[in-house]
Design an enzyme around this catalytic site. Sequence first.
Site, PDB file in Angstrom:
ATOM      1  N   GLU A  23      -4.849  -7.421   8.568  1.00  0.00           N
ATOM      2  CA  GLU A  23      -4.347  -7.469   9.951  1.00  0.00           C
ATOM      3  C   GLU A  23      -5.405  -6.976  10.937  1.00  0.00           C
ATOM      4  OE1 GLU A  23      -0.967  -5.220   8.515  1.00  0.00           O
ATOM      5  OE2 GLU A  23       0.399  -6.765   9.266  1.00  0.00           O
TER       6      GLU A  23
ATOM      7  N   GLY B 266      -2.835  -3.853   6.179  1.00  0.00           N
ATOM      8  CA  GLY B 266      -3.422  -3.510   7.474  1.00  0.00           C
ATOM      9  C   GLY B 266      -4.892  -3.899   7.572  1.00  0.00           C
TER      10      GLY B 266
ATOM     11  N   ALA C 129      -3.186  -0.065   5.171  1.00  0.00           N
ATOM     12  CA  ALA C 129      -2.799   1.225   5.734  1.00  0.00           C
ATOM     13  C   ALA C 129      -2.803   2.243   4.600  1.00  0.00           C
ATOM     14  CB  ALA C 129      -1.413   1.117   6.354  1.00  0.00           C
TER      15      ALA C 129
ATOM     16  N   GLU D 268       2.313  -6.055   1.210  1.00  0.00           N
ATOM     17  CA  GLU D 268       3.323  -5.040   1.531  1.00  0.00           C
ATOM     18  C   GLU D 268       4.621  -5.252   0.767  1.00  0.00           C
ATOM     19  OE1 GLU D 268       1.490  -6.717   3.765  1.00  0.00           O
ATOM     20  OE2 GLU D 268       0.723  -5.350   5.306  1.00  0.00           O
TER      21      GLU D 268
HETATM   22  N1  CO8 Z   1      -3.876   3.572   0.759  1.00  0.00           N
HETATM   23  C1  CO8 Z   1      -4.297   4.745   0.221  1.00  0.00           C
HETATM   24  N2  CO8 Z   1      -5.187   4.807  -0.805  1.00  0.00           N
HETATM   25  C2  CO8 Z   1      -5.642   3.641  -1.290  1.00  0.00           C
HETATM   26  C3  CO8 Z   1      -5.230   2.393  -0.784  1.00  0.00           C
HETATM   27  C4  CO8 Z   1      -4.316   2.376   0.314  1.00  0.00           C
HETATM   28  N3  CO8 Z   1      -3.903   1.257   0.899  1.00  0.00           N
HETATM   29  N4  CO8 Z   1      -5.866   1.421  -1.487  1.00  0.00           N
HETATM   30  C5  CO8 Z   1      -6.636   2.040  -2.402  1.00  0.00           C
HETATM   31  N5  CO8 Z   1      -6.502   3.370  -2.301  1.00  0.00           N
HETATM   32  C6  CO8 Z   1      -7.149   4.418  -3.100  1.00  0.00           C
HETATM   33  C7  CO8 Z   1      -6.531   4.503  -4.491  1.00  0.00           C
HETATM   34  O1  CO8 Z   1      -5.354   5.274  -4.466  1.00  0.00           O
HETATM   35  C8  CO8 Z   1      -7.644   5.137  -5.260  1.00  0.00           C
HETATM   36  O2  CO8 Z   1      -7.650   6.508  -4.983  1.00  0.00           O
HETATM   37  P1  CO8 Z   1      -7.727   7.595  -6.211  1.00  0.00           P
HETATM   38  O3  CO8 Z   1      -9.075   7.318  -6.839  1.00  0.00           O
HETATM   39  O4  CO8 Z   1      -7.633   8.906  -5.510  1.00  0.00           O
HETATM   40  O5  CO8 Z   1      -6.594   7.260  -7.133  1.00  0.00           O
HETATM   41  C9  CO8 Z   1      -8.909   4.553  -4.628  1.00  0.00           C
HETATM   42  O6  CO8 Z   1      -8.507   4.062  -3.347  1.00  0.00           O
HETATM   43  C10 CO8 Z   1      -9.467   3.380  -5.424  1.00  0.00           C
HETATM   44  O7  CO8 Z   1      -8.423   2.441  -5.604  1.00  0.00           O
HETATM   45  P2  CO8 Z   1      -8.047   1.826  -7.040  1.00  0.00           P
HETATM   46  O8  CO8 Z   1      -8.377   2.782  -8.125  1.00  0.00           O
HETATM   47  O9  CO8 Z   1      -6.649   1.336  -6.969  1.00  0.00           O
HETATM   48  O10 CO8 Z   1      -9.101   0.611  -7.083  1.00  0.00           O
HETATM   49  P3  CO8 Z   1      -8.943  -0.748  -7.883  1.00  0.00           P
HETATM   50  O11 CO8 Z   1     -10.276  -1.413  -7.786  1.00  0.00           O
HETATM   51  O12 CO8 Z   1      -8.357  -0.523  -9.230  1.00  0.00           O
HETATM   52  O13 CO8 Z   1      -7.836  -1.605  -7.037  1.00  0.00           O
HETATM   53  C11 CO8 Z   1      -6.850  -2.489  -5.019  1.00  0.00           C
HETATM   54  C12 CO8 Z   1      -8.148  -2.016  -5.730  1.00  0.00           C
HETATM   55  C13 CO8 Z   1      -6.355  -3.778  -5.678  1.00  0.00           C
HETATM   56  C14 CO8 Z   1      -7.218  -2.776  -3.570  1.00  0.00           C
HETATM   57  C15 CO8 Z   1      -5.772  -1.388  -5.108  1.00  0.00           C
HETATM   58  O14 CO8 Z   1      -6.342  -0.155  -4.706  1.00  0.00           O
HETATM   59  C16 CO8 Z   1      -4.573  -1.650  -4.274  1.00  0.00           C
HETATM   60  O15 CO8 Z   1      -3.729  -2.459  -4.632  1.00  0.00           O
HETATM   61  N6  CO8 Z   1      -4.458  -0.967  -3.086  1.00  0.00           N
HETATM   62  C17 CO8 Z   1      -3.312  -1.060  -2.242  1.00  0.00           C
HETATM   63  C18 CO8 Z   1      -3.327  -2.357  -1.457  1.00  0.00           C
HETATM   64  C19 CO8 Z   1      -2.098  -2.442  -0.577  1.00  0.00           C
HETATM   65  O16 CO8 Z   1      -0.981  -2.446  -1.027  1.00  0.00           O
HETATM   66  N7  CO8 Z   1      -2.328  -2.530   0.756  1.00  0.00           N
HETATM   67  C20 CO8 Z   1      -1.267  -2.612   1.718  1.00  0.00           C
HETATM   68  C21 CO8 Z   1      -0.867  -1.271   2.179  1.00  0.00           C
HETATM   69  S1  CO8 Z   1       0.553  -1.288   3.275  1.00  0.00           S
HETATM   70  C22 CO8 Z   1      -0.061  -1.793   4.751  1.00  0.00           C
HETATM   71  O17 CO8 Z   1      -1.226  -2.022   4.896  1.00  0.00           O
HETATM   72  C23 CO8 Z   1       0.912  -1.907   5.887  1.00  0.00           C
HETATM   73  C24 CO8 Z   1       0.176  -2.127   7.192  1.00  0.00           C
HETATM   74  C25 CO8 Z   1       1.101  -2.082   8.347  1.00  0.00           C
HETATM   75  C26 CO8 Z   1       1.313  -0.696   8.846  1.00  0.00           C
HETATM   76  C27 CO8 Z   1       1.998  -0.782  10.185  1.00  0.00           C
HETATM   77  C28 CO8 Z   1       2.677   0.532  10.559  1.00  0.00           C
HETATM   78  C29 CO8 Z   1       3.497   0.336  11.800  1.00  0.00           C
END
Ligand code: CO8
Length: 260
Positions: A114, A111, A68, A134
Amino acid sequence: MTDPTYTTIKVSSAKRVGKIQLNRPAALNALNAETMEEVVTTAVAFDADPDIGAILLSGSQKAFAAGADIKEMSEQSFTDMYAADWFRRWEELTRLRTPVVAAVSGYALGGGCELAMMADIIIAGTSAKFGQPEINLGVIPGMGGSQRLTRSVGKAKAMDMVLTGRHVDAEEAERIGLVSRVVPDGELDAEARTVAELIASKSKPAAQMAKEVVAAAFEMPLASGLQFERRIFHSLFATEDQAEGMDAFANKRKPSWKHR
Ligand code: CO8
């Protein structure tokens, strides 16, 4: 049926397969409210289209979806989320009757994992990484990660993934039953398309009802599920395709499905 107004997905259709490709490369296909509207609206339209027999859902080489959209989500309060029933529309994907194949390479996190689990078949490229991270954000899975994941892989692996937030690679994902097949990344698109086209080439009511009965195994006690399966089996004898399929077998020819 590509809608030029879509900004977070690409849509196409060919050979009875409707394809939805997540397309927010700058955010690793993070799922925001706009993506949800576009994906669900398109999938529901494909589902209603008699000329579509399977739906293919994919992302990019680097990410199926990294979860998400954390930036969008972080601004929400409890009452915002509760009032909007945040992300509820994703559930509509689980009510599609058309079989859905997900092609996953790179990150399928939170997400994203999921969303992949809402598909009927997940085909992974070797680079695929699944996870429910998460816990690292101070929250928990919210789109089925605690329920669908546990039903798919069992308590031991689900607890491991949900409590540690660790990534599971493609090989482990196949071993624990999270994905159906693993192929080299370079073959992922072709393999997923082949599977989707194969499903779409079957009798549509038979494929839909096959999906319905397997999905029911997640919801029903065994005796009810077995009875449901038997009734659905009986009901297929009301279709033209049952007569066609059995006649084709008896006469050693290829069936010509009417999809009715
Ligand atoms: N949301 C928003 N932006 C994201 C996300 C995300 N989940 N993942 C990556 N990005 C963005 C980064 O912020 C970055 O943007 P910017 O260049 O503007 O800084 C760009 O994508 C590239 O990402 P990275 O530079 O971090 O790339 P890396 O190769 O270094 O790392 C990763 C890749 C490991 C995937 C890393 O980006 C990461 O850890 N992302 C987050 C993963 C995460 O925590 N996902 C879970 C999110 S919570 C969720 O999904 C809950 C779902 C349920 C919702 C239900 C509601 C009712």
